[in-house]
Design an enzyme around this catalytic site. Structure first.
Site, PDB file in Angstrom:
ATOM      1  N   ASP A 307      -1.170  80.487  52.399  1.00 51.09           N
ATOM      2  CA  ASP A 307       0.019  81.206  51.962  1.00 51.09           C
ATOM      3  C   ASP A 307      -0.324  82.704  51.923  1.00 51.09           C
ATOM      4  O   ASP A 307      -1.484  83.111  52.037  1.00 51.09           O
ATOM      5  CB  ASP A 307       0.483  80.680  50.581  1.00 51.09           C
ATOM      6  CG  ASP A 307       1.967  80.939  50.359  1.00 51.09           C
ATOM      7  OD1 ASP A 307       2.607  80.174  49.621  1.00 51.09           O
ATOM      8  OD2 ASP A 307       2.487  81.900  50.953  1.00 51.09           O
ATOM      9  N   GLU A 503      10.858  82.598  44.306  1.00 51.35           N
ATOM     10  CA  GLU A 503       9.507  82.383  43.786  1.00 51.35           C
ATOM     11  C   GLU A 503       9.394  82.696  42.292  1.00 51.35           C
ATOM     12  O   GLU A 503      10.318  82.400  41.530  1.00 51.35           O
ATOM     13  CB  GLU A 503       8.517  83.192  44.628  1.00 51.35           C
ATOM     14  CG  GLU A 503       8.557  82.795  46.115  1.00 51.35           C
ATOM     15  CD  GLU A 503       7.420  83.373  46.927  1.00 51.35           C
ATOM     16  OE1 GLU A 503       7.674  83.969  47.967  1.00 51.35           O
ATOM     17  OE2 GLU A 503       6.266  83.191  46.515  1.00 51.35           O
TER      18      GLU A 503
HETATM   19  C1  GLC Z   1       5.480  83.287  50.335  1.00 50.55           C
HETATM   20  C2  GLC Z   1       5.736  81.842  50.041  1.00 50.55           C
HETATM   21  C3  GLC Z   1       5.718  80.971  51.260  1.00 50.55           C
HETATM   22  C4  GLC Z   1       6.132  81.773  52.482  1.00 50.55           C
HETATM   23  C5  GLC Z   1       5.095  82.853  52.712  1.00 50.55           C
HETATM   24  C6  GLC Z   1       5.453  83.761  53.892  1.00 50.55           C
HETATM   25  O1  GLC Z   1       4.766  83.889  49.294  1.00 50.55           O
HETATM   26  O2  GLC Z   1       4.947  81.220  49.046  1.00 50.55           O
HETATM   27  O3  GLC Z   1       6.610  79.881  51.016  1.00 50.55           O
HETATM   28  O4  GLC Z   1       6.196  80.918  53.621  1.00 50.55           O
HETATM   29  O5  GLC Z   1       4.897  83.647  51.558  1.00 50.55           O
HETATM   30  O6  GLC Z   1       6.591  84.515  53.599  1.00 50.55           O
END
Ligand code: GLC
Length: 578
Positions: A307, A503
């Site tokens: 992530d 988030e």
């Molecule tokens: C974010 C998320 C993830 C996403 C990634 C790229 O923090 O946790 O779900 O795909 O970053 O944007």
């Protein structure tokens, strides 16, 4: 003798027939292992620098110089939730962004195309004008795998119209605590529903063949236990997002691992480990999870993408964190800006033996096999996008699909048939609440911007527009954001709900309505009209404060751009008003 030969002939014929009608390995992990030989042949020609580059994903807006794609042999690029092209947010600008990045990757010695990833989590949602589908929580209530697969298909088609071929979706979290800011990205608290719909989404995104020009690579996330964290275990000891999932292995397997089995079986090609921890161990550092279970037990043959800057959370010493994560089984690192540092540190780790050459080779083979399966390494691969397809973005067919998904996903929390009949016959309607005319609020987070935002952020149908279209000239529709009741109406439709978030920004300690929304419903009710409340939210909210003032309450979740699905659900039409 004759009998035997005809029997063998029929067996061979049967084998050829089944082979012929069988999809070419799609829908299974074999679609990746079948390229093992080609991947190893290509690997054998690669330098250590070229191998390490394949394991790194930078962000478009994080590149210090676009030519770093060549200099560092980057295997991938992402456009994060708010990473609009410098030329602005239009399908053309996104397509230019894609082609520019691909062109750089094809200037490298071995011309290995990069993977361009984006969070297409409810449609091609970063792009202005794209069809925005209901978020997963709504689709979980509809609980229709065919619908979810169709949405995945439509999303893939709109993505590939801009060239982009990797979706960081589906999220298969089983959200256990609705105070979590990512509840709406989850299909359900039930891992069986998450597994069934996650597999359907992955099938839709990847299509019958990953090499097709309207298929994209799926990325099942966040592995694992992202939806099971305990309140107060997150960042700085507050909230839930990225916290710690505390449970025994049986519970963890039942609630948080089971849903991966189906998507892997369906041939999902990438998986994103979670920021969160399991019993205090970061998922991105957990070899038992990333290698023993995922590879050894679940047979996953695709690759793991970390992530966004998740690896640095493992240890304050970035080099140590990289070693732990790569040795645990992480294949590609999402390092939006620190990609140069990551490159140098991983190279050091290999040269000093902390990370073996074998581990590097294993990660690169997994990445190359997926690229082979996607047709990126075909001799005639051409990254240039057929721009005549741009018209498919936000097309009526997809908007009609989204409208059907909205209608199928709404939940009646409080019912009153008499009031609904009145609504269908009303000569005059009051539509109250700023949310009634706000496409941004009805789409929620992960729309145009990472956090989403209120206002006319993209094209679509607001609830107010849908009501006007539904009742037609046969009735008068008043709109009052403040709920002004001087204009007497037969019935009021009051739209309330959460403002967009994503988030950890959406973590809450309680799930009550805002004081403004409670006051709005009470104000309109004081006008003496029957009140139908439409709730826009990324989770279930406590309705106690308004339940005595609303005759009907409908949960619309975060429906996306096609609010006509709500008036369809209410059966609002021009009929019966004369
Ligand atoms: C974010 C998320 C993830 C996403 C990634 C790229 O923090 O946790 O779900 O795909 O970053 O944007």
């Amino acid at each position: 003798m004759k009998k035997v030969s005809s029997f063998i002939l029929s067996l061979v014929t049967l084998a050829l027939i089944t082979a012929g009608c069988q999809k070419p390995y799609s829908g299974s992990q074999k679609q990746f292992t079948r390229y093992d030989r080609q991947a190893r042949e290509l690997l054998a020609r690669m330098t250590l620098d070229e191998k390490i580059g394949q394991m790194i994903q930078a962000e478009t807006t994080g590149l210090k110089d676009p030519s770093d794609i060549e200099t560092y042999y980057l295997g991938s690029i992402l456009a994060g939730g708010s990473a609009d092209p410098k030329a602005g947010n239009s399908p053309e600008a996104w397509t230019d962004e894609f082609e520019t990045a691909m062109a750089h990757s094809l200037k490298t010695r071995l011309r290995i195309p990069l993977l361009f990833g984006i969070d297409a989590v409810h449609g091609h949602n970063n792009i202005t004008g794209a069809t925005i589908f209901p978020h997963n929580i709504a689709l979980g209530y509809a609980n229709d795998p065919e619908l979810v697969e169709e949405i995945g298909r439509a999303t893939a088609v709109e993505m590939r119209a801009t060239g982009i071929h990797w979706a960081f979706a589906p999220c298969v979290a089983a959200a256990q605590d609705q105070r979590w800011g990512r509840t709406y990205e989850s299909f359900s608290a039930d891992p069986k529903i998450c597994g069934r719909l996650g597999a359907a989404a992955s099938r839709g995104l990847q299509g019958d063949s990953l090499a097709a020009d309207d298929s994209v690579l799926a990325c099942v996330k966040h592995y694992a236990g992202d939806g099971g964290t305990a309140m107060g275990t997150a960042r700085g000891g507050h909230g839930l997002d990225q916290g710690d999932t505390r449970c025994d292995e049986d519970t963890f397997r039942r609630l948080h691992l089971a849903q991966y089995r189906q998507a892997i079986k369906e041939g999902a090609g990438s998986i994103m480990p979670s920021y969160s921890s399991w019993n205090g161990v970061k998922c991105s550092a957990n070899k038992y999870l990333l290698t023993d279970i995922l590879r050894g037990e679940l047979g996953f043959e695709g690759f793991l993408i970390s992530d966004y800057e998740a690896i640095k959370q493992i240890d304050p010493d970035f080099k140590k964190a990289i070693a732990i994560s790569v040795n645990a089984g992480m294949d590609m690192a999402m390092e939006p800006t620190r990609y140069r540092e990551f490159f140098a540190l991983l190279k050091e780790l290999v040269q000093e033996g902390t990370v073996t050459q074998q581990r590097i080779d294993e990660a690169v083979i997994r990445i190359l096999r997926v690229k082979f399966a996607m047709g990126l390494l075909d001799p005639d691969y051409d990254y240039k996008v057929d721009r005549s397809q741009l018209a498919v973005i936000g097309c009526q067919e997809h908007r009609d699909l989204a409208r059907r998904a909205v209608r199928q996903s709404l939940v009646t929390l409080k019912d009153d048939d008499k009031v609904l009949d009145l609504l269908r016959k009303a000569q005059s309607l009051l539509v109250a609440g700023s949310a009634a005319d706000d496409i941004g609020q009805q789409c929620g987070g992960w729309t145009i911007d990472w956090q989403g935002k209120t206002g006319a952020i993209t094209t679509g149908t607001t609830i107010l527009s849908a009501v006007k279209q539904a009742v037609g000239p046969a009735a008068t529709v008043w709109f009052s954001p403040e709920g002004d009741i001087t204009a007497k109406a037969d019935v009021a439709l009051v739209v309330i709900g959460e403002k967009p978030y994503a988030e950890f920004e959406g973590d809450r300690n309680e799930l009550k309505l805002s004081p403004e929304d409670i006051a709005l419903v009470k104000t309109v009710k004081a006008g003496g009209m029957p009140v139908v409340v439409i709730l826009l939210s990324g989770r279930s909210l406590d309705m106690d404060d308004i339940s005595d003032y609303a005759d009907v309450i409908i949960a619309a979740w975060l429906p996306g751009t096609e609010a006509a699905g709500i008036t369809d659900f209410l059966a609002l039409t021009p009929d019966g008003r004369n």
